[in-house]
Design a protein around this motif. Structure first.
Motif, mmCIF file in Angstrom:
data_model
loop_
_atom_site.group_PDB
_atom_site.id
_atom_site.type_symbol
_atom_site.label_atom_id
_atom_site.label_comp_id
_atom_site.label_asym_id
_atom_site.label_seq_id
_atom_site.Cartn_x
_atom_site.Cartn_y
_atom_site.Cartn_z
ATOM 1 N N ALA A 295 0.866 -1.183 0.000
ATOM 2 C CA ALA A 295 0.000 0.000 0.000
ATOM 3 C C ALA A 295 0.900 1.230 0.000
ATOM 4 O O ALA A 295 1.950 1.239 0.627
ATOM 5 N N LYS A 296 0.496 2.252 -0.755
ATOM 6 C CA LYS A 296 1.353 3.456 -0.755
ATOM 7 C C LYS A 296 0.574 4.710 -1.124
ATOM 8 O O LYS A 296 -0.503 4.628 -1.726
ATOM 9 N N LYS A 297 1.147 5.830 -0.742
ATOM 10 C CA LYS A 297 0.574 7.116 -1.132
ATOM 11 C C LYS A 297 1.358 7.622 -2.336
ATOM 12 O O LYS A 297 2.580 7.608 -2.330
ATOM 13 N N MET A 298 0.627 8.017 -3.393
ATOM 14 C CA MET A 298 1.309 8.463 -4.612
ATOM 15 C C MET A 298 0.766 9.846 -4.974
ATOM 16 O O MET A 298 -0.340 10.211 -4.579
ATOM 17 N N VAL A 299 1.556 10.612 -5.712
ATOM 18 C CA VAL A 299 1.019 11.835 -6.318
ATOM 19 C C VAL A 299 1.089 11.598 -7.817
ATOM 20 O O VAL A 299 2.167 11.631 -8.412
ATOM 21 N N VAL A 300 -0.047 11.278 -8.402
ATOM 22 C CA VAL A 300 -0.033 10.782 -9.789
ATOM 23 C C VAL A 300 -1.162 11.380 -10.609
ATOM 24 O O VAL A 300 -2.122 11.938 -10.081
ATOM 25 N N THR A 301 -1.039 11.209 -11.921
ATOM 26 C CA THR A 301 -2.090 11.654 -12.833
ATOM 27 C C THR A 301 -3.273 10.671 -12.787
ATOM 28 O O THR A 301 -3.133 9.529 -12.330
ATOM 29 N N GLY A 302 -4.392 11.125 -13.328
ATOM 30 C CA GLY A 302 -5.557 10.248 -13.421
ATOM 31 C C GLY A 302 -5.269 9.056 -14.314
ATOM 32 O O GLY A 302 -5.709 7.941 -14.054
ATOM 33 N N ASP A 303 -4.519 9.288 -15.383
ATOM 34 C CA ASP A 303 -4.158 8.187 -16.270
ATOM 35 C C ASP A 303 -3.302 7.161 -15.536
ATOM 36 O O ASP A 303 -3.476 5.957 -15.710
ATOM 37 N N TYR A 304 -2.365 7.657 -14.721
ATOM 38 C CA TYR A 304 -1.532 6.719 -13.969
ATOM 39 C C TYR A 304 -2.391 5.908 -13.007
ATOM 40 O O TYR A 304 -2.247 4.693 -12.886
ATOM 41 N N ALA A 305 -3.306 6.600 -12.349
ATOM 42 C CA ALA A 305 -4.195 5.912 -11.406
ATOM 43 C C ALA A 305 -4.983 4.819 -12.128
ATOM 44 O O ALA A 305 -5.182 3.715 -11.600
ATOM 45 N N ALA A 306 -5.407 5.111 -13.368
ATOM 46 C CA ALA A 306 -6.173 4.131 -14.135
ATOM 47 C C ALA A 306 -5.314 2.920 -14.484
ATOM 48 O O ALA A 306 -5.759 1.776 -14.400
ATOM 49 N N ALA A 307 -4.072 3.183 -14.870
ATOM 50 C CA ALA A 307 -3.166 2.084 -15.219
ATOM 51 C C ALA A 307 -2.781 1.288 -13.976
ATOM 52 O O ALA A 307 -2.744 0.054 -13.991
ATOM 53 N N TYR A 308 -2.520 2.007 -12.885
ATOM 54 C CA TYR A 308 -2.107 1.342 -11.647
ATOM 55 C C TYR A 308 -3.251 0.495 -11.081
ATOM 56 O O TYR A 308 -3.023 -0.593 -10.541
ATOM 57 N N GLY A 309 -4.465 0.974 -11.242
ATOM 58 C CA GLY A 309 -5.636 0.203 -10.805
ATOM 59 C C GLY A 309 -5.697 -1.136 -11.520
ATOM 60 O O GLY A 309 -5.931 -2.184 -10.910
ATOM 61 N N ALA A 310 -5.454 -1.116 -12.835
ATOM 62 C CA ALA A 310 -5.473 -2.355 -13.612
ATOM 63 C C ALA A 310 -4.351 -3.281 -13.174
ATOM 64 O O ALA A 310 -4.514 -4.498 -13.088
#
Lengths: 298, 295, 397
Positions: free
Chosen positions: C7-22
């Protein structure tokens, strides 16, 4: 309003006949519609087309379920399905056959008109295309439209596509058929067992239609289930194998589109339940051991 | 591999509704005998889709998928990758028509070939859109009459020559490209077997004369396929990674005039049209064999 | 399989969040094609694959149409699949979207909402996803990057439920989320694996148990299949509520189901918003509340299935409802407006439509204030029109 159902085989022009009849009725001031049943059937498979005629605009858009007349372009169809299904009590069936009406056997005794449209077409057109000759028989048997209008409709419809001369020849085929049509009563008593149909409810329907091989009360469905569809009734010519001549080379087995040739004791054998009578086996046999013969169905 | 080596068991049942005399069912049935049970089949929209099954009935005895028309190569890519991810070996085969290959499907096909997907793509080529009622495709030969290139008073038949799809695929330098004809069983079966044994993208292109669309006697389907080969209208060869490794040369080349005889789609041909078609054959012949045919 | 990710805290773009979710959902097959502003998603996922963080198969197809085709096929072969697109890419996929849902394949595909040409633009508009309404996909919109990540996870859980089995399309606004970095809390891969479980396909292509999928089907059968899909979409309402609750229990972030109410309890007027405008509107509501105005906000999360019951229950207690749309159905109104008014059929409350931000024009607080101003007026006197083009030069309000 009266309704006609045409029975034919894919490629025989049943739809064109149904449309030409509608045109003939229109030329006499009636309102007429005609439509095929849009199925997936290929050339040779049983197909249906419909015509409705009325003296006012026809609004109903459903298929025809209780026709006043049934027209059969291909005689073999009366052996394999009950062409009288839904025919009105006092309805009539018009069949392309060399037989007299009294010699035709159907599911019940019924008013029947017959004409040997195939011979007429062969004689006049040089090809066994019966969809114009049969129109003359309809005119004669039903008296609903005149043969003059039938001729006009044929010239207009077929002439436009095939040229003036062909249009006139087709019109002549209709005229000759008109003159040769016999009207009488067919015999009944022929039994048909309708094929059961699997009609699952929403609950029974496999999710998304994904279907394995499944036994149902209507037989096998899904994977490999086409084996239950007997295509032998498409056939007009049947291959006869001379077992003496057969050398067991298996070329026919390899080429047969149906995959309905098997080898028995090293000799080719045809499963007539599926053979559509294409004639490839006879054409390809290296020792001419296969002959195509006109099939006589009883 | 020869006819007699094929198993009796069929993975494509009779009862299908192909037109009488259509060679496509024999093509797929015999291919499937070699591919075997451990095969997943995809077909796009084409005659094969329709004649191999109308729900709930189906001629296939293997897993079968249909999605749409233009995407055969993408769909088989998806299945193959899913199986690769599982670590399971399964043959994935797509069988498309010429319209689904030459025209609407060429983009997905080119993409999958370039990615060297581990699949077999079969094009069964009946030289027009037969499923929708004989409209011209990029595979339709010069001059042929179809419902969209009718033999009219002003324009008679298709004005353009057939696209050389197998050569386009060869240019992708994929592991295996082969052209086949059902009329040459031994050659046919050996190529199917070779395709099965090869890994990576494999493209099989088989001619499938259509009695309904080409307007000939259904008994002649195989004979016409044979004449296509003998005339040079159809050339049998194999290519590996872009290199032609085997090419069949007819013992006696027949003129195209002999090939087009008996086919209603060429009935309107004038001597000039025959000469034009012959010129095309000769050009192709020279390109593939490196020399002009002996006359 | 993926590497264990803490588990981690990130400062990322929405696109990154979408890719990381997958990535966290351990997808088996990804098939995708780049298009601005979705591109970062395929790039990030390529990094995950090439760095060996996942052994997912990534098919870099030659078009979006092939991307969806390959996802459908892979999912039909039993894989958990993922893709992403935007705008014209989604339009190119349109044909295949119907097939994914009708075959009941729970593919997850974030859509980065971008205007559909002409004229060509790359900025935010909802005229790409809204026209996909009838393709049978579950469709929802995200407010921030945290919701993007969380929604990818929930999408698999919702879509793969036996009573649903539908593909899911979480939407995120072009650039406003896709290319904006903000803090995102990511759960660990183990937590996600436990939460979504294993994908068990209802049907699959398997030589050991052959099945026919997508065969040529006559009229006798298709209507029953259509009904099945309708029931599945209705079931999705319950599934969404349950899964958001489970997610809140597990990860502490509550998305409240199909809609989220913001200060609606004693509200006289409410504005229904979708996507990122929701965040801006929250600010406006707070400001107006300070001025003593009884205004509320409804964040519409799901477009399909549509939260009919929820909206009716809120409408009982308010005097005017506004619907914000970032797309227009020419000759009628904004898609959400049409939908909302249909849901509120028979109820005696004025419903107004506010169009703003088309083509990616920024929707500012002043625009939202204007919407509330019109709503407050509408509660007292019958408005003279229903559709208001906010901030459109030459068009008076």
């Amino acid at each position: 309003m009266y309704e006609i159902r045409f029975h034919g085989r894919g490629g025989q022009g049943g739809r064109m006949a149904a449309e030409a009849y509608a045109l003939a009725a229109f030329l006499e001031g009636s309102y007429a519609v005609s439509f095929p049943f849009f199925g997936a059937e290929r050339r040779g498979a049983p197909v249906r087309a419909f015509t409705r005629v009325d003296d006012k605009k026809i609004r109903i858009k459903t298929q025809v379920y209780e026709p006043d007349y049934v027209v059969v372009l291909d005689e073999t169809l009366i052996e394999t399905e009950d062409v009288l299904e839904g025919l009105k009590e006092d309805g009539m069936v018009i069949i392309n056959t060399a037989k007299k009406p009294e010699e035709v056997r159907l599911s019940k005794p019924v008013k029947c008109a017959t004409v040997d449209a195939t011979s007429i077409a062969l004689e006049i057109l040089g090809r066994p295309i019966t969809n114009t000759a049969i129109l003359g028989a309809i005119a004669k048997a039903t008296g609903r439209v005149s043969i003059d209008s039938i001729e006009k409709a044929i010239i207009e419809k077929f002439g436009a596509r095939l040229g003036k001369e062909a249009g006139e020849k087709n019109a002549k085929a209709a005229r000759v058929a008109y003159e040769k049509t016999l009207v009488g009563v067919a015999q009944g008593g022929k039994a048909f067992v309708p094929r059961k149909k699997w009609l699952p409810t929403v609950e029974e329907m496999p999710i998304g239609g994904a279907t394995p091989a499944m036994e149902t009360d209507a037989g096998l469905v899904g994977i490999g289930s086409f084996i239950e569809n007997k295509t032998g009734d498409w056939r007009t010519f049947m291959p006869i194998i001379d077992k003496e001549k057969c050398i067991g080379c298996k070329f026919c087995w390899f080429y047969c589109p149906e995959g309905c040739i098997s080898m028995e004791d090293g000799k080719a054998s045809v499963d007539y339940d599926y053979c559509k009578g294409c004639g490839i086996c006879a054409n390809e046999c290296p020792v001419n051991a296969i002959e195509m013969k006109r099939e006589v169905r009883t | 591999m020869n006819i007699k080596d094929l198993p009796e068991e069929s993975l494509f049942t009779p009862g299908h509704t192909a037109c009488a005399g259509c060679p496509a069912p024999a093509i797929v049935r015999n291919m499937m005998k070699i591919f075997g049970k451990d095969t997943i089949v995809y077909t796009p929209a084409n005659c094969l889709l329709v004649f191999s099954g109308t729900y709930p009935y189906l001629a296939w005895r293997v897993p079968y998928l249909h999605e749409a028309f233009e995407n055969t190569a993408a769909c088989i890519s998806g299945v193959a990758r899913a199986y690769r991810k599982k670590g399971k070996k399964t043959l994935v085969v797509g069988i498309a028509g010429d319209g689904g290959t030459y025209d609407i499907g060429i983009q997905a096909l080119s993409g999958a070939a370039e990615r060297n997907e581990d699949v077999i793509y079969v094009c069964y080529d009946n030289e027009a859109y037969m499923n929708t009622g004989i409209q011209r495709s990029g595979a339709t030969p010069y001059g042929a009459a179809t419902t969209t290139t009718p033999a009219g008073r002003k324009i008679a038949g298709k004005l353009e020559h057939k696209k050389d799809m197998a050569e386009i695929m060869r240019a992708h330098e994929v592991p295996y490209v082969a052209t086949l004809s059902i009329s040459h069983p031994k050659d046919f079966l050996e190529k199917v077997e070779k395709a099965k044994e090869t890994e990576g993208f494999r493209y099989l292109h088989v001619l499938s004369p259509c009695p309904t669309g080409w307007r000939f006697d259904p008994a002649k389907s195989i004979e016409i396929a044979r004449k296509a080969v003998d005339s040079g209208m159809w050339t049998l060869y194999e290519a590996e990674y872009g290199e032609i490794t085997n090419i069949y040369k007819p013992k006696k080349k027949i003129p195209v005039e002999e090939y087009i005889k008996g086919q209603g789609r060429f009935r309107h041909f004038t001597p000039e049209m025959i000469a034009e078609l012959q010129k095309w054959v000769d050009r192709k012949w020279k390109r593939l064999y490196g020399e002009l045919p002996e006359s | 399989m993926i590497q264990k990710l803490p588990a981690k805290k990130m400062v990322v773009t929405g696109d990154y969040a979408a890719a990381y979710g997958a990535l966290l959902c351990d997808v088996d097959v990804v098939a995708a094609y780049p298009i601005t502003p979705q591109t970062l998603i395929v790039e990030e996922f390529s990094n995950f694959v090439n760095d060996g963080i996942t052994d997912a198969e990534f098919i870099m197809v030659e078009s979006e149409h092939s991307a969806m085709s390959a996802c459908i096929a892979a999912q039909a072969a039993g894989a958990r699949t993922y893709t992403a697109t935007a705008s014209q890419g989604l339009a190119l996929m349109h044909e295949m979207l119907f097939i994914a849902s009708a075959l009941r394949l729970p593919i997850v595909m974030p859509v980065v909402n971008r205007t559909v040409a002409a004229p060509i633009g790359i900025w935010c508009e909802h005229n790409d996803s809204m026209p996909q309404r009838d393709t049978g996909w579950i469709q929802m919109a995200c407010e921030d990057n945290q919701e993007v990540l969380d929604m990818i996870i929930m999408a698999y859980k919702i879509g793969e439920r036996k009573d649903v089995l539908l593909p899911v399309m979480p939407c995120l606004d072009a650039f406003i989320l896709s290319h904006t970095v903000e803090p995102v809390d990511a759960p660990s891969s183990d937590e996600v694996a436990d939460f979504i479980g294993k994908y068990e396909p209802h049907a699959m292509l398997d030589p050991d148990n052959p099945m026919a999928i997508g065969t040529f089907t006559p009229p006798e059968y298709i209507q029953e299949l259509r009904y099945q899909n309708h029931v599945a979409m209705e079931n999705a309402k319950k599934a969404i509520k349950e899964v958001t609750k489970e997610f809140a229990d597990e990860f502490g972030r509550d998305y409240h189901g199909l809609i989220e109410e913001y200060k609606c309890d004693d509200a006289e007027v409410v504005l229904i918003t979708v996507g990122t405008v929701t965040g801006t509107a929250r600010e406006v509501v707070d400001k107006l509340r300070q001025q003593g105005k009884k205004v509320g906000l409804i964040k519409l999360r799901f477009y399909r299935p549509f939260p009919r019951e929820e909206l009716r229950s809120i409408a009982e207690n308010v005097e005017a409802i506004g619907v914000y749309d970032r797309a227009i159905s020419y000759g009628s109104g904004g898609p959400l407006f049409i939908e909302t008014r249909n849901a509120l059929y028979g109820m005696d409350v004025p419903v107004l439509n506010f169009l703003a931000g088309l083509g990616g024009r920024d929707v500012v607080t002043g625009d939202v204030e204007k919407m509330y101003e019109i709503l407050m007026k509408a509660k007292d006197s019958k408005p003279d029109k229903e559709i208001y083009w906010i901030g459109t030069r030459g068009v008076s309000i």
